[in-house]
Write a protein that holds these residues in place. Structure first.
Motif, mmCIF file in Angstrom:
data_model
loop_
_atom_site.group_PDB
_atom_site.id
_atom_site.type_symbol
_atom_site.label_atom_id
_atom_site.label_comp_id
_atom_site.label_asym_id
_atom_site.label_seq_id
_atom_site.Cartn_x
_atom_site.Cartn_y
_atom_site.Cartn_z
ATOM 1 N N MET A 157 0.348 -0.134 5.229
ATOM 2 C CA MET A 157 1.160 1.212 5.899
ATOM 3 C C MET A 157 0.432 2.266 5.616
ATOM 4 N N VAL A 158 0.065 2.582 4.427
ATOM 5 C CA VAL A 158 -0.537 3.649 3.981
ATOM 6 C C VAL A 158 -1.873 3.938 4.581
ATOM 7 N N ARG B 221 -2.400 1.997 -4.496
ATOM 8 C CA ARG B 221 -1.096 1.739 -5.207
ATOM 9 C C ARG B 221 -0.387 0.772 -4.147
ATOM 10 N N GLY B 222 0.332 -0.191 -4.991
ATOM 11 C CA GLY B 222 1.379 -1.065 -4.155
ATOM 12 C C GLY B 222 0.718 -2.484 -3.825
ATOM 13 N N SER B 223 1.410 -3.145 -3.062
ATOM 14 C CA SER B 223 1.029 -4.534 -2.493
ATOM 15 C C SER B 223 0.175 -4.267 -1.365
ATOM 16 N N ASP B 224 -0.174 -5.515 -0.744
ATOM 17 C CA ASP B 224 -0.814 -5.534 0.509
ATOM 18 C C ASP B 224 -0.328 -4.842 1.624
ATOM 19 N N LEU B 225 0.869 -5.040 1.653
ATOM 20 C CA LEU B 225 1.665 -4.267 2.772
ATOM 21 C C LEU B 225 1.672 -2.891 2.607
ATOM 22 N N THR B 226 2.133 -2.582 1.565
ATOM 23 C CA THR B 226 2.077 -1.173 1.268
ATOM 24 C C THR B 226 0.761 -0.578 1.639
ATOM 25 N N ARG B 227 -0.054 -1.116 1.283
ATOM 26 C CA ARG B 227 -1.462 -0.732 1.378
ATOM 27 C C ARG B 227 -1.557 -0.513 3.000
#
Length: 310
Positions: A92-93, A84-90
């Protein structure tokens, strides 16, 4: 088996790390999924293999299969969260998932040994015939065979229609979705496959060293894999393996030469590699080898390199 006699443990480690980097190349190089959390599945595979050996069976192959299944299940369950989300979110997750699993392993000390690590792992003879020896010869052959099978399977995956669709998704997800490719389902599938590869690498590490600690979930393990992939090149399969080989050999040589400062020299080499560029470095080494070959070749009376063969 006959390469670098006496260094089988190092070669075994290189094969395991190469398989681990291959898992990252599958999602980053072919599907465009950035991750700094591959250590999560490496750790799950390592602890699974260790617990299977202690409580279920000491058969290495069965332990490897069970570890791959467990790591795949964890990868499948977390894929819906990670994708889910963008590259930066990925990014962090994936880091968060790794930290969460590491903390679970730390708190469940009655099962995992906590900070003391999982001890008492004793492996039976490989295929019921070949015992693991102190020199690491069996571990090297076992790890190399697993890497070979992993590369063959990965090659079939990335050259199939499934692999081609992953490249389409990597290049342009919207266009891929518009032509009817199920983007999310394909990404979940490759993320799960990647977690299986990382889990197998972790299981191999646990079985060959017969010890597992919380270090398997360390962030640096994921970061090192990304560095190796940058060195070797993404999206080639063999690039990740080459990067792992180069990284581990340089690390081994520098740690032997300068035990206290090898981190500095390794970091300096990586900085030079990034600034100069991998292709230029490879071209420079090739030119140097070509020049040395010419100097060692016999020459004619007018100074030209002789091409005659005796």
């Amino acid at each position: 088996m006959f390469l670098a006699p006496g260094r089988h443990q190092l070669l075994s480690e290189i094969a395991i790390v190469a398989l681990f980097v291959l898992s990252l190349d599958l999602i980053l190089g072919y599907a465009g999924i950035v991750s700094l959390g591959q250590a999560a599945f490496f750790g799950v595979g390592a602890y699974s293999a260790g617990l299977v050996a202690i409580h279920l069976t000491n058969d290495a192959i069965i332990g490897l299969i069970i570890s791959a299944v467990v790591a795949g299940l964890v990868g499948f369950m977390t894929s819906f969260l990670v994708l889910r989300g963008s590259d930066l979110t990925r990014l962090m997750v994936t880091i968060g998932v790794t930290s969460l699993l590491g903390e679970v392993a730390n708190k469940a000390a009655s099962i995992t040994g906590g900070a003391d690590g999982l001890q008492g792992i004793l492996m039976g003879p490989l295929l019921g015939m070949i015992p693991f020896d102190l020199y690491g010869t069996t571990a090297y052959g076992y790890s190399l065979a697993a890497l070979f099978l992993g590369v063959v399977l990965a090659k079939r995956i990335v050259t199939s229609s499934f692999g081609l669709s992953l490249r389409a998704i990597r290049d342009n997800p919207l266009r891929a979705s518009a032509v009817g490719i199920p983007v999310n389902a394909r990404l979940v599938a490759i993320y799960t496959i990647s977690s299986v590869y990382a889990g197998v690498a972790g299981a191999l590490m646990a079985q060959t060293t017969q010890f597992v600690s919380l270090d398997v979930f360390d962030f640096h393990r994921s970061a090192d894999a990304l560095l190796m992939l940058v060195i070797g090149g993404t999206g080639y399969l063999y690039g990740g393996i080459a990067g792992a080989v180069v990284f581990k050999l340089i690390q081994s040589v520098l740690s032997d030469a300068t035990p206290q400062y090898w981190h500095f020299w390794l970091g300096l080499l990586l900085v030079v590699l990034v600034l100069v560029g991998r292709n230029r470095v490879i071209q420079g080494i090739a030119n140097l080898l070509r020049l040395r070959g010419r100097e060692s070749s016999p020459r004619t009376n007018d100074g030209r390199v002789s091409t005659s063969r005796s």
